[in-house]
Design a protein around this motif. Structure first.
Motif, PDB file in Angstrom:
ATOM      1  N   LEU A  22       0.790  -1.231   0.000  1.00 35.51           N
ATOM      2  CA  LEU A  22       0.000   0.000   0.000  1.00 35.51           C
ATOM      3  C   LEU A  22       0.821   1.279   0.000  1.00 35.51           C
ATOM      4  O   LEU A  22       0.372   2.301  -0.527  1.00 35.51           O
ATOM      5  CB  LEU A  22      -0.940   0.011   1.219  1.00 35.51           C
ATOM      6  N   LEU A  23       2.011   1.242   0.605  1.00 35.06           N
ATOM      7  CA  LEU A  23       2.760   2.485   0.753  1.00 35.06           C
ATOM      8  C   LEU A  23       3.132   3.126  -0.591  1.00 35.06           C
ATOM      9  O   LEU A  23       3.027   4.350  -0.733  1.00 35.06           O
ATOM     10  CB  LEU A  23       4.002   2.256   1.612  1.00 35.06           C
ATOM     11  N   PRO A  24       3.568   2.358  -1.596  1.00 33.97           N
ATOM     12  CA  PRO A  24       3.875   3.012  -2.883  1.00 33.97           C
ATOM     13  C   PRO A  24       2.677   3.761  -3.461  1.00 33.97           C
ATOM     14  O   PRO A  24       2.803   4.913  -3.897  1.00 33.97           O
ATOM     15  CB  PRO A  24       4.309   1.844  -3.770  1.00 33.97           C
ATOM     16  N   ALA A  25       1.522   3.127  -3.479  1.00 35.55           N
ATOM     17  CA  ALA A  25       0.333   3.771  -4.045  1.00 35.55           C
ATOM     18  C   ALA A  25      -0.125   4.942  -3.180  1.00 35.55           C
ATOM     19  O   ALA A  25      -0.569   5.974  -3.688  1.00 35.55           O
ATOM     20  CB  ALA A  25      -0.802   2.758  -4.186  1.00 35.55           C
ATOM     21  N   LEU A  26      -0.018   4.797  -1.862  1.00 37.87           N
ATOM     22  CA  LEU A  26      -0.427   5.877  -0.972  1.00 37.87           C
ATOM     23  C   LEU A  26       0.464   7.095  -1.164  1.00 37.87           C
ATOM     24  O   LEU A  26      -0.024   8.227  -1.270  1.00 37.87           O
ATOM     25  CB  LEU A  26      -0.381   5.398   0.482  1.00 37.87           C
ATOM     26  N   MET A  27       1.767   6.897  -1.213  1.00 37.30           N
ATOM     27  CA  MET A  27       2.677   8.028  -1.390  1.00 37.30           C
ATOM     28  C   MET A  27       2.489   8.670  -2.762  1.00 37.30           C
ATOM     29  O   MET A  27       2.591   9.896  -2.898  1.00 37.30           O
ATOM     30  CB  MET A  27       4.122   7.579  -1.205  1.00 37.30           C
ATOM     31  N   ALA A  28       2.216   7.875  -3.772  1.00 34.44           N
ATOM     32  CA  ALA A  28       1.982   8.427  -5.111  1.00 34.44           C
ATOM     33  C   ALA A  28       0.773   9.349  -5.119  1.00 34.44           C
ATOM     34  O   ALA A  28       0.721  10.325  -5.885  1.00 34.44           O
ATOM     35  CB  ALA A  28       1.793   7.297  -6.118  1.00 34.44           C
ATOM     36  N   ARG A  29      -0.218   9.071  -4.267  1.00 39.16           N
ATOM     37  CA  ARG A  29      -1.400   9.915  -4.168  1.00 39.16           C
ATOM     38  C   ARG A  29      -1.138  11.133  -3.292  1.00 39.16           C
ATOM     39  O   ARG A  29      -1.627  12.234  -3.581  1.00 39.16           O
ATOM     40  CB  ARG A  29      -2.583   9.118  -3.613  1.00 39.16           C
ATOM     41  N   LEU A  30      -0.378  10.957  -2.196  1.00 41.38           N
ATOM     42  CA  LEU A  30      -0.198  12.045  -1.238  1.00 41.38           C
ATOM     43  C   LEU A  30       0.754  13.132  -1.724  1.00 41.38           C
ATOM     44  O   LEU A  30       0.541  14.320  -1.447  1.00 41.38           O
ATOM     45  CB  LEU A  30       0.308  11.485   0.094  1.00 41.38           C
ATOM     46  N   ARG A  31       1.824  12.746  -2.410  1.00 45.99           N
ATOM     47  CA  ARG A  31       2.859  13.719  -2.745  1.00 45.99           C
ATOM     48  C   ARG A  31       2.333  14.911  -3.551  1.00 45.99           C
ATOM     49  O   ARG A  31       2.633  16.062  -3.221  1.00 45.99           O
ATOM     50  CB  ARG A  31       4.019  13.044  -3.482  1.00 45.99           C
ATOM     51  N   PRO A  32       1.572  14.700  -4.623  1.00 43.96           N
ATOM     52  CA  PRO A  32       1.092  15.884  -5.363  1.00 43.96           C
ATOM     53  C   PRO A  32       0.046  16.689  -4.599  1.00 43.96           C
ATOM     54  O   PRO A  32      -0.092  17.890  -4.827  1.00 43.96           O
ATOM     55  CB  PRO A  32       0.504  15.283  -6.647  1.00 43.96           C
ATOM     56  N   LEU A  33      -0.695  16.035  -3.706  1.00 46.57           N
ATOM     57  CA  LEU A  33      -1.759  16.726  -2.978  1.00 46.57           C
ATOM     58  C   LEU A  33      -1.245  17.437  -1.729  1.00 46.57           C
ATOM     59  O   LEU A  33      -1.732  18.521  -1.389  1.00 46.57           O
ATOM     60  CB  LEU A  33      -2.850  15.722  -2.568  1.00 46.57           C
TER      61      LEU A  33
END
Length: 310
Positions: free
Chosen positions: A117-128
């Motif tokens: 989950l961490l890769p997908a979660l960070m991919a979502r959080l970084r731009p936001l």
């Protein structure tokens, strides 16, 4: 900061300050009552209580109308500001903007869930929320809720069969079980079940957070018992072990999907009664209205839907 005499406030009702503000603005009991949409007797009663509280007439008759006392004139702007502050506290909600967040958020994930989950979660959080940093705590599954209750973490993700009323639980995924083995070393038919697996040596780990003995209970329900010859500290070593040894592993599919790149292994879904594992996120009740916690949870749910539902 001076302490507040809370007992003294028992004599004061915020509605009385609202009545004072209306009386100060209108200098008339009748017009103040109309402004607040109450009857004149109710406003007269409020004026009587205000006179008692402030030991002042507040309004007095002068000619054909009424006028404010000097004390009331001095109090009026202060009470108006108190009401504006109270309104801001009660009714003005600061809009949460993740782009303006500069904070650290602490959460716990077991090793397999972190890898998934961490890769997908960070991919979502970084731009936001580029100013948000995540601190993933390495906490054994059975200690996660204890750490959540103690405030060491703000979000726990795993298998939680026993939550309390202070926990807000969101089911992310229901994992089913699969068997992992090297077909060059282990002979199993194309379709097999627990009876076939009971005759083979097993490698197992309890670090995944599944209920203690869940797989063994499934064997016992059929009058069977498996032989565990290796207890691994983490599930991540298991594909390397079964690649080299004639062992089988029965694990939740949230773990076995991490082994898909091991071309030498066979990963076979296992259809067995009672073998499923709900994976949930849990936040504490104290963070129920925390916009940052709600934001991270929302993005986690989206990441889990993208990763786990394929």
């Amino acid at each position: 900061m001076d302490d507040i005499d809370h007992g003294a406030f028992r004599r004061l009702d915020l509605n009385l300050l609202v009545a004072f503000d209306a009386l100060a603005a209108e200098a008339s009991v009748t017009r103040a009552a109309a402004r607040l949409h109450i009857g004149q007797p109710a406003m007269s009663h409020a004026l009587a209580r205000l006179r008692d509280i402030f030991a002042d007439e507040i309004l007095y008759r002068e000619g054909p109308g009424m006028a404010l006392t000097e004390r009331a004139r001095a109090l009026a702007p202060r009470i108006r500001q108190l009401l504006l502050d109270a309104h801001a506290v009660a009714f003005t909600e600061t809009e949460f903007d993740p782009a303006k967040v500069h904070a650290q958020f602490r959460l716990s994930l077991t090793d397999p869930l972190e890898a998934l989950l961490l890769p997908a979660l960070m991919a979502r959080l970084r731009p936001l929320a580029p100013g948000l940093s995540l601190s993933v705590q390495a906490i054994p599954a059975w200690q996660q809720l204890e750490q959540l209750d103690g405030g060491q973490i703000q979000l726990a993700v795993g298998h939680f069969p026993h939550v309390r009323t202070v926990h807000q639980q969101t089911v992310l995924y229901t994992a089913h079980y699969a068997c992992v083995f090297n077909p060059a070393l282990v002979s199993l038919p194309g379709s097999f079940g627990l009876r076939d697996l009971a005759a083979l040596p097993h490698i197992h780990t309890s670090y995944t957070g599944d209920a203690p003995g869940m797989v063994d209970l499934a064997f016992q329900a059929l009058g069977l018992k498996r032989e565990i010859v290796v207890h691994a500290a983490t599930p991540l070593s298991i594909p390397f072990v079964v690649k080299e040894s004639p062992l089988v592993a029965v694990l939740p599919d949230i773990v076995t999907r991490l082994f898909r790149n091991h071309a030498d292994l066979r990963i076979a879904p296992l259809d067995a009664e009672g073998l499923s594992l709900p994976i949930s996120s849990v936040i504490h009740r104290r963070d129920h209205s925390n916009p940052l916690a709600a934001f991270v949870l929302r993005e986690l749910v989206a990441a889990a839907n993208a990763v786990l539902q394929d």
